[in-house]
Design a protein around this motif. Structure first.
Motif, PDB file in Angstrom:
ATOM      1  N   HIS A  91     -15.590 -59.541 -49.830  1.00 59.09           N
ATOM      2  CA  HIS A  91     -15.880 -60.301 -48.605  1.00 59.09           C
ATOM      3  C   HIS A  91     -15.492 -59.532 -47.343  1.00 59.09           C
ATOM      4  O   HIS A  91     -15.508 -60.087 -46.248  1.00 59.09           O
ATOM      5  N   ASN A  92     -15.111 -58.250 -47.524  1.00 58.58           N
ATOM      6  CA  ASN A  92     -14.684 -57.414 -46.392  1.00 58.58           C
ATOM      7  C   ASN A  92     -13.493 -58.011 -45.642  1.00 58.58           C
ATOM      8  O   ASN A  92     -13.413 -57.959 -44.408  1.00 58.58           O
ATOM      9  N   VAL A  93     -12.585 -58.595 -46.406  1.00 61.54           N
ATOM     10  CA  VAL A  93     -11.360 -59.175 -45.847  1.00 61.54           C
ATOM     11  C   VAL A  93     -10.178 -58.299 -46.227  1.00 61.54           C
ATOM     12  O   VAL A  93     -10.002 -57.951 -47.408  1.00 61.54           O
ATOM     13  N   VAL A  94      -9.387 -57.917 -45.244  1.00 65.02           N
ATOM     14  CA  VAL A  94      -8.169 -57.146 -45.487  1.00 65.02           C
ATOM     15  C   VAL A  94      -7.096 -58.092 -46.011  1.00 65.02           C
ATOM     16  O   VAL A  94      -6.840 -59.151 -45.417  1.00 65.02           O
ATOM     17  N   ALA A  95      -6.466 -57.736 -47.128  1.00 65.49           N
ATOM     18  CA  ALA A  95      -5.359 -58.520 -47.689  1.00 65.49           C
ATOM     19  C   ALA A  95      -4.067 -57.728 -47.525  1.00 65.49           C
ATOM     20  O   ALA A  95      -4.019 -56.538 -47.846  1.00 65.49           O
ATOM     21  N   GLU A  96      -3.035 -58.379 -47.009  1.00 59.80           N
ATOM     22  CA  GLU A  96      -1.744 -57.720 -46.797  1.00 59.80           C
ATOM     23  C   GLU A  96      -0.610 -58.593 -47.320  1.00 59.80           C
ATOM     24  O   GLU A  96      -0.762 -59.809 -47.487  1.00 59.80           O
ATOM     25  N   ASN A  97       0.535 -57.931 -47.562  1.00 66.25           N
ATOM     26  CA  ASN A  97       1.777 -58.648 -47.837  1.00 66.25           C
ATOM     27  C   ASN A  97       2.799 -58.249 -46.781  1.00 66.25           C
ATOM     28  O   ASN A  97       2.490 -57.480 -45.866  1.00 66.25           O
ATOM     29  N   THR A  98       4.011 -58.768 -46.896  1.00 71.76           N
ATOM     30  CA  THR A  98       5.070 -58.412 -45.936  1.00 71.76           C
ATOM     31  C   THR A  98       6.271 -57.871 -46.705  1.00 71.76           C
ATOM     32  O   THR A  98       7.291 -58.550 -46.836  1.00 71.76           O
ATOM     33  N   PRO A  99       6.156 -56.676 -47.254  1.00 66.77           N
ATOM     34  CA  PRO A  99       7.230 -56.139 -48.100  1.00 66.77           C
ATOM     35  C   PRO A  99       8.549 -55.979 -47.355  1.00 66.77           C
ATOM     36  O   PRO A  99       8.582 -55.637 -46.179  1.00 66.77           O
ATOM     37  N   GLY A 100       9.621 -56.273 -48.067  1.00 67.67           N
ATOM     38  CA  GLY A 100      10.961 -56.054 -47.522  1.00 67.67           C
ATOM     39  C   GLY A 100      11.575 -57.243 -46.827  1.00 67.67           C
ATOM     40  O   GLY A 100      12.795 -57.307 -46.667  1.00 67.67           O
ATOM     41  N   GLN A 101      10.772 -58.206 -46.422  1.00 70.47           N
ATOM     42  CA  GLN A 101      11.304 -59.321 -45.632  1.00 70.47           C
ATOM     43  C   GLN A 101      12.164 -60.271 -46.468  1.00 70.47           C
ATOM     44  O   GLN A 101      13.056 -60.931 -45.942  1.00 70.47           O
ATOM     45  N   ILE A 290      -0.793 -59.372 -38.175  1.00 71.84           N
ATOM     46  CA  ILE A 290      -2.112 -59.849 -37.746  1.00 71.84           C
ATOM     47  C   ILE A 290      -2.396 -59.393 -36.322  1.00 71.84           C
ATOM     48  O   ILE A 290      -3.503 -58.914 -36.011  1.00 71.84           O
ATOM     49  N   ASN A 291      -1.416 -59.505 -35.443  1.00 64.97           N
ATOM     50  CA  ASN A 291      -1.607 -59.048 -34.062  1.00 64.97           C
ATOM     51  C   ASN A 291      -1.916 -57.554 -34.014  1.00 64.97           C
ATOM     52  O   ASN A 291      -2.788 -57.109 -33.256  1.00 64.97           O
ATOM     53  N   ALA A 292      -1.210 -56.774 -34.840  1.00 59.45           N
ATOM     54  CA  ALA A 292      -1.430 -55.323 -34.867  1.00 59.45           C
ATOM     55  C   ALA A 292      -2.825 -54.994 -35.400  1.00 59.45           C
ATOM     56  O   ALA A 292      -3.476 -54.052 -34.937  1.00 59.45           O
ATOM     57  N   PHE A 293      -3.276 -55.795 -36.359  1.00 59.30           N
ATOM     58  CA  PHE A 293      -4.614 -55.584 -36.924  1.00 59.30           C
ATOM     59  C   PHE A 293      -5.686 -55.819 -35.862  1.00 59.30           C
ATOM     60  O   PHE A 293      -6.606 -55.017 -35.697  1.00 59.30           O
ATOM     61  N   PHE A 294      -5.568 -56.915 -35.113  1.00 56.21           N
ATOM     62  CA  PHE A 294      -6.579 -57.223 -34.095  1.00 56.21           C
ATOM     63  C   PHE A 294      -6.500 -56.290 -32.891  1.00 56.21           C
ATOM     64  O   PHE A 294      -7.512 -55.974 -32.267  1.00 56.21           O
ATOM     65  N   LYS A 295      -5.305 -55.823 -32.581  1.00 52.78           N
ATOM     66  CA  LYS A 295      -5.142 -54.947 -31.414  1.00 52.78           C
ATOM     67  C   LYS A 295      -5.549 -53.509 -31.698  1.00 52.78           C
ATOM     68  O   LYS A 295      -6.294 -52.888 -30.927  1.00 52.78           O
ATOM     69  N   ASP A 296      -5.054 -52.965 -32.823  1.00 52.78           N
ATOM     70  CA  ASP A 296      -5.234 -51.535 -33.098  1.00 52.78           C
ATOM     71  C   ASP A 296      -5.949 -51.230 -34.410  1.00 52.78           C
ATOM     72  O   ASP A 296      -6.073 -50.061 -34.789  1.00 52.78           O
ATOM     73  N   GLY A 297      -6.333 -52.269 -35.148  1.00 54.42           N
ATOM     74  CA  GLY A 297      -6.936 -52.030 -36.458  1.00 54.42           C
ATOM     75  C   GLY A 297      -5.921 -51.575 -37.489  1.00 54.42           C
ATOM     76  O   GLY A 297      -6.284 -50.975 -38.508  1.00 54.42           O
ATOM     77  N   ASP A 298      -4.649 -51.881 -37.261  1.00 53.07           N
ATOM     78  CA  ASP A 298      -3.565 -51.456 -38.143  1.00 53.07           C
ATOM     79  C   ASP A 298      -3.655 -52.156 -39.496  1.00 53.07           C
ATOM     80  O   ASP A 298      -3.648 -53.377 -39.573  1.00 53.07           O
ATOM     81  N   THR A 299      -3.729 -51.366 -40.575  1.00 54.61           N
ATOM     82  CA  THR A 299      -3.770 -51.920 -41.934  1.00 54.61           C
ATOM     83  C   THR A 299      -2.684 -51.289 -42.812  1.00 54.61           C
ATOM     84  O   THR A 299      -2.871 -51.082 -44.000  1.00 54.61           O
ATOM     85  N   LYS A 300      -1.541 -51.016 -42.205  1.00 51.83           N
ATOM     86  CA  LYS A 300      -0.438 -50.338 -42.911  1.00 51.83           C
ATOM     87  C   LYS A 300      -0.047 -51.058 -44.199  1.00 51.83           C
ATOM     88  O   LYS A 300       0.299 -50.424 -45.201  1.00 51.83           O
ATOM     89  N   PHE A 301      -0.088 -52.387 -44.191  1.00 51.55           N
ATOM     90  CA  PHE A 301       0.391 -53.141 -45.347  1.00 51.55           C
ATOM     91  C   PHE A 301      -0.741 -53.695 -46.214  1.00 51.55           C
ATOM     92  O   PHE A 301      -0.542 -54.630 -46.971  1.00 51.55           O
ATOM     93  N   GLN A 302      -1.912 -53.098 -46.094  1.00 52.75           N
ATOM     94  CA  GLN A 302      -3.055 -53.562 -46.891  1.00 52.75           C
ATOM     95  C   GLN A 302      -2.825 -53.314 -48.374  1.00 52.75           C
ATOM     96  O   GLN A 302      -2.349 -52.244 -48.781  1.00 52.75           O
ATOM     97  N   VAL A 303      -3.171 -54.300 -49.198  1.00 52.79           N
ATOM     98  CA  VAL A 303      -2.963 -54.188 -50.645  1.00 52.79           C
ATOM     99  C   VAL A 303      -4.282 -54.196 -51.438  1.00 52.79           C
ATOM    100  O   VAL A 303      -4.262 -54.066 -52.654  1.00 52.79           O
ATOM    101  N   ASN A 304      -5.405 -54.351 -50.745  1.00 47.74           N
ATOM    102  CA  ASN A 304      -6.709 -54.230 -51.408  1.00 47.74           C
ATOM    103  C   ASN A 304      -7.460 -53.035 -50.829  1.00 47.74           C
ATOM    104  O   ASN A 304      -7.038 -52.462 -49.825  1.00 47.74           O
ATOM    105  N   LYS A 305      -8.512 -52.660 -51.465  1.00 48.59           N
ATOM    106  CA  LYS A 305      -9.288 -51.484 -50.999  1.00 48.59           C
ATOM    107  C   LYS A 305     -10.649 -51.895 -50.475  1.00 48.59           C
ATOM    108  O   LYS A 305     -11.221 -52.879 -50.920  1.00 48.59           O
TER     109      LYS A 305
END
Length: 305
Positions: A91-101, A290-305
């Motif tokens: 579905h072209n959806v980026v999936a992320e987690n929040t590791p370490g929190q 989410i804010n970083a994704f919309f602002k800069d396209g940041d996908t550092k924590f993406q878990v899908n390809k």
């Protein structure tokens, strides 16, 4: 952008306030769906959402089909097996987690369970101490490193194995690196599991592995239920009355481990991340991602390809 927080089990109020502040400061809109009782409510709420924050809520193909505008979903926590990653990718959806929190919260629970186990579950009889005991950590990620830190405070001798973490990194943390899982189990008095549930790890903690533990061994599982080969472990504990098993996994309705009174304990539900601090940390981290994704396209924590 519209950001939906969909939580059958809601965040703490302080977490919601923090998420709201982060999202709105970036010019985005926050919508809450809390304590929903039917999936239809979730499907309706996600229909016009651009981003989604969840906890243990399931995001499957049906949810993704309904979410026509969705671009990113963030699971507030380390585990993400409640997201259908293949469907998200389709579905072209980026999936992320929040590791370490949640890492410190889970690590502290390990020792809450462990102290109880070595003290005979507080049955009034003499137990044992952790000082000088060998602790094995299976997977040296965020949680494993916090477990190592706390273990040193108890005066334990700490060992670790991680197929994806170089031995020199483990040694640099003041922990003994071992060559394989088998060596970890045969060396240590206690083994604490911190592996994810993947095709490679599911059912991998079996009788052959746990059976290598020395007399009086304690197995601690705050990872995932699926990594344990339950039938084999039940059979092994019946054969070896010296072994103990403590776990942060909700038992099945017919919990066969319960017959090992004095050698087994399970929390009534998964509680590793159930602290106010972890709840707040994970929620705010999700909002920032989410804010970083919309602002800069940041996908550092993406878990899908």
């Amino acid at each position: 952008m519209k950001v939906l927080v969909a939580t059958e089990k809601p965040f703490a109020a302080a977490a919601v306030n923090g998420i709201k502040a982060e999202i709105e400061a970036a010019g985005n809109e926050l919508v809450l769906l809390e304590k929903y009782t039917e999936k239809a409510q979730f499907l309706a709420a996600v229909a016009d959402a651009d981003a989604l924050i969840i906890r243990s809520d399931k995001v499957d193909a049906e949810v993704l089909d309904a979410a026509k505008q969705l671009k990113i979903v963030v699971r507030a926590g380390a585990g993400y097996d409640n997201i259908d990653l293949a469907a998200a990718t389709a579905h072209n959806v980026v999936a992320e987690n929040t590791p370490g929190q949640n890492s410190n919260a889970v690590a502290e629970l390990v020792f809450g369970l462990l102290v109880m186990a070595v003290r005979g579950f507080y049955n009034g009889k003499s137990g044992s101490e952790l000082l000088g005991k060998k602790l094995g950590i299976l997977a040296f990620g965020n949680v494993g490193r916090n477990v190592a830190r706390i273990a040193k405070g108890f005066g334990m001798d700490v060992y670790a194995y991680d197929a994806f973490c170089p031995a020199e990194v483990i040694e640099a943390a003041g922990v003994h690196a071992v060559c394989c899982q088998e060596k970890l189990f045969e060396t240590c008095d206690v083994v604490s599991l911190h592996i994810p549930a993947t095709p490679e790890t599911k059912q991998s903690i079996n009788a052959a592995l746990v059976g290598k533990m020395k007399k009086g061994g304690v197995l601690v599982n705050t990872a995932r239920k699926e990594v344990i080969n339950e039938p084999e472990l039940i059979k092994l504990m019946a054969e070896r009355e010296d072994l103990k098993f403590v776990t942060d996994i909700m038992p099945d309705a017919n919990d066969e481990f319960a017959k090992f009174e004095g050698r087994y304990f399970s929390t009534p539900k998964k509680m590793g991340a159930q602290t106010a601090e972890a709840n707040i940390n994970a929620g705010i981290a999700a909002a920032k991602q989410i804010n970083a994704f919309f602002k800069d396209g940041d996908t550092k924590f993406q878990v899908n390809k």
